[in-house]
Design a protein around this motif. Structure first.
Motif, mmCIF file in Angstrom:
data_model
loop_
_atom_site.group_PDB
_atom_site.id
_atom_site.type_symbol
_atom_site.label_atom_id
_atom_site.label_comp_id
_atom_site.label_asym_id
_atom_site.label_seq_id
_atom_site.Cartn_x
_atom_site.Cartn_y
_atom_site.Cartn_z
ATOM 1 N N HIS A 90 0.827 -1.052 -0.281
ATOM 2 C CA HIS A 90 0.036 -0.079 0.031
ATOM 3 C C HIS A 90 0.852 1.034 0.144
ATOM 4 O O HIS A 90 0.272 2.371 -0.353
ATOM 5 C CB HIS A 90 -0.911 -0.458 1.157
ATOM 6 C CG HIS A 90 -2.243 -0.675 1.694
ATOM 7 N ND1 HIS A 90 -2.882 -1.333 0.466
ATOM 8 C CD2 HIS A 90 -2.248 -1.571 2.082
ATOM 9 C CE1 HIS A 90 -3.854 -1.667 -0.311
ATOM 10 N NE2 HIS A 90 -3.463 -2.719 1.372
ATOM 11 N N SER A 91 1.893 1.036 -0.039
ATOM 12 C CA SER A 91 2.934 2.315 0.034
ATOM 13 C C SER A 91 3.777 2.971 -1.233
ATOM 14 O O SER A 91 4.345 3.217 -2.125
ATOM 15 C CB SER A 91 4.008 2.169 0.967
ATOM 16 O OG SER A 91 4.585 0.859 1.039
ATOM 17 N N PRO A 102 3.935 3.449 -5.139
ATOM 18 C CA PRO A 102 3.297 4.604 -6.392
ATOM 19 C C PRO A 102 1.780 4.209 -6.647
ATOM 20 O O PRO A 102 1.303 5.140 -6.951
ATOM 21 C CB PRO A 102 4.708 5.309 -7.010
ATOM 22 C CG PRO A 102 5.463 4.522 -6.686
ATOM 23 C CD PRO A 102 4.742 2.904 -5.775
ATOM 24 N N HIS A 145 -0.152 2.203 -6.115
ATOM 25 C CA HIS A 145 -1.513 2.718 -4.546
ATOM 26 C C HIS A 145 -1.869 3.978 -4.596
ATOM 27 O O HIS A 145 -2.578 4.350 -4.612
ATOM 28 C CB HIS A 145 -1.162 1.824 -3.233
ATOM 29 C CG HIS A 145 -2.451 1.934 -2.629
ATOM 30 N ND1 HIS A 145 -3.193 1.231 -2.906
ATOM 31 C CD2 HIS A 145 -2.387 2.288 -1.977
ATOM 32 C CE1 HIS A 145 -4.360 1.317 -1.235
ATOM 33 N NE2 HIS A 145 -3.623 1.843 -1.132
ATOM 34 N N HIS A 146 -0.766 5.237 -4.306
ATOM 35 C CA HIS A 146 -1.027 6.519 -4.346
ATOM 36 C C HIS A 146 -1.879 7.016 -5.032
ATOM 37 O O HIS A 146 -2.456 7.460 -5.257
ATOM 38 C CB HIS A 146 0.028 6.965 -4.092
ATOM 39 C CG HIS A 146 1.053 6.850 -2.970
ATOM 40 N ND1 HIS A 146 2.608 7.327 -2.450
ATOM 41 C CD2 HIS A 146 0.443 6.398 -2.128
ATOM 42 C CE1 HIS A 146 2.808 6.492 -1.135
ATOM 43 N NE2 HIS A 146 1.796 5.953 -1.189
ATOM 44 N N LEU A 178 -5.022 5.602 -4.769
ATOM 45 C CA LEU A 178 -6.194 6.431 -4.072
ATOM 46 C C LEU A 178 -6.720 8.174 -4.737
ATOM 47 O O LEU A 178 -7.299 8.567 -4.542
ATOM 48 C CB LEU A 178 -5.345 6.983 -2.541
ATOM 49 C CG LEU A 178 -5.353 6.014 -1.916
ATOM 50 C CD1 LEU A 178 -4.351 5.630 -0.495
ATOM 51 C CD2 LEU A 178 -6.269 5.020 -1.799
ATOM 52 N N LEU A 179 -5.495 8.712 -5.435
ATOM 53 C CA LEU A 179 -6.027 10.206 -5.809
ATOM 54 C C LEU A 179 -6.844 10.351 -7.039
ATOM 55 O O LEU A 179 -7.913 10.376 -7.408
ATOM 56 C CB LEU A 179 -4.654 10.209 -6.841
ATOM 57 C CG LEU A 179 -4.429 11.498 -7.062
ATOM 58 C CD1 LEU A 179 -4.954 12.778 -6.098
ATOM 59 C CD2 LEU A 179 -3.945 11.739 -8.457
#
Length: 133
Positions: A11-12, A14, A16-17, A20-21
Motif C-alpha cells: 500500500h505504499s 506509487p 497505490h497512491h 487513491l488519488l
C-alpha cells in the motif's frame, strides 16, 4: 514477512497512491457536478445538452439535467464502493458526454478535457483490477 508488513509495503507503492488519488477524484467530482445539476451554480447546465437529445427525453432540459445529476451522483458513489466497476461506468458516461459535446459543435475544449478524464477513469479501472495469480 508477515501479512501486515506485506500489506504495508504493497500500500505504499506509487501505483497505490495513484489509485487513491484517482478514486478520490472520481468519487468527489461526479458527486459535486451531479449535485450542481440541481443548483446551476457552476454553469447553466441545460445549455450543454444537445437539442436532439433534449428532443428525445421527456420534459425540459433542466429536468433532463436533474436525471443527469442523479446518475452522476450514483456513479461517484459506485466509484467509492466498487472502484473497478464504477470507473468503467464513469468512463462510459464521459464517452456519452463527449459525443454530446461534439454534436453541439461549440464545446470542443470541454470535450477534449473530458477525453482526458475518460483516460483517467480507465486508468483507475485498471489500477482497481486485482492482480492475477
Amino acid at each position: 514477512m508477515t501479512t501486515t508488513a506485506f500489506a504495508r509495503v504493497r500500500h505504499s507503492t506509487p501505483a497505490h497512491h495513484a489509485f487513491l488519488l484517482l478514486r478520490t477524484a472520481f468519487t468527489v467530482a461526479p458527486v459535486a457536478f451531479g449535485l450542481d445539476k440541481f443548483f446551476n451554480l457552476l454553469t447553466d447546465w441545460p445549455g450543454y445538452l444537445a437539442p436532439w437529445i433534449d428532443g428525445l427525453v421527456p420534459g425540459t432540459a433542466q429536468q433532463a439535467m436533474y436525471a443527469v445529476g442523479v446518475i452522476e451522483i450514483a456513479a461517484g458513489l459506485l466509484v467509492a464502493l466498487r472502484p473497478r466497476w464504477g470507473a468503467l461506468v464513469v468512463a462510459a458516461w464521459l464517452a456519452g458526454i463527449i459525443v454530446n459535446l461534439l454534436i453541439l459543435g461549440s464545446y470542443y475544449d470541454v470535450a477534449l478535457r473530458d477525453f482526458g478524464l475518460l483516460a483517467g477513469a480507465l486508468a483507475l479501472a485498471r489500477l482497481a483490477t486485482p492482480p492475477r495469480p
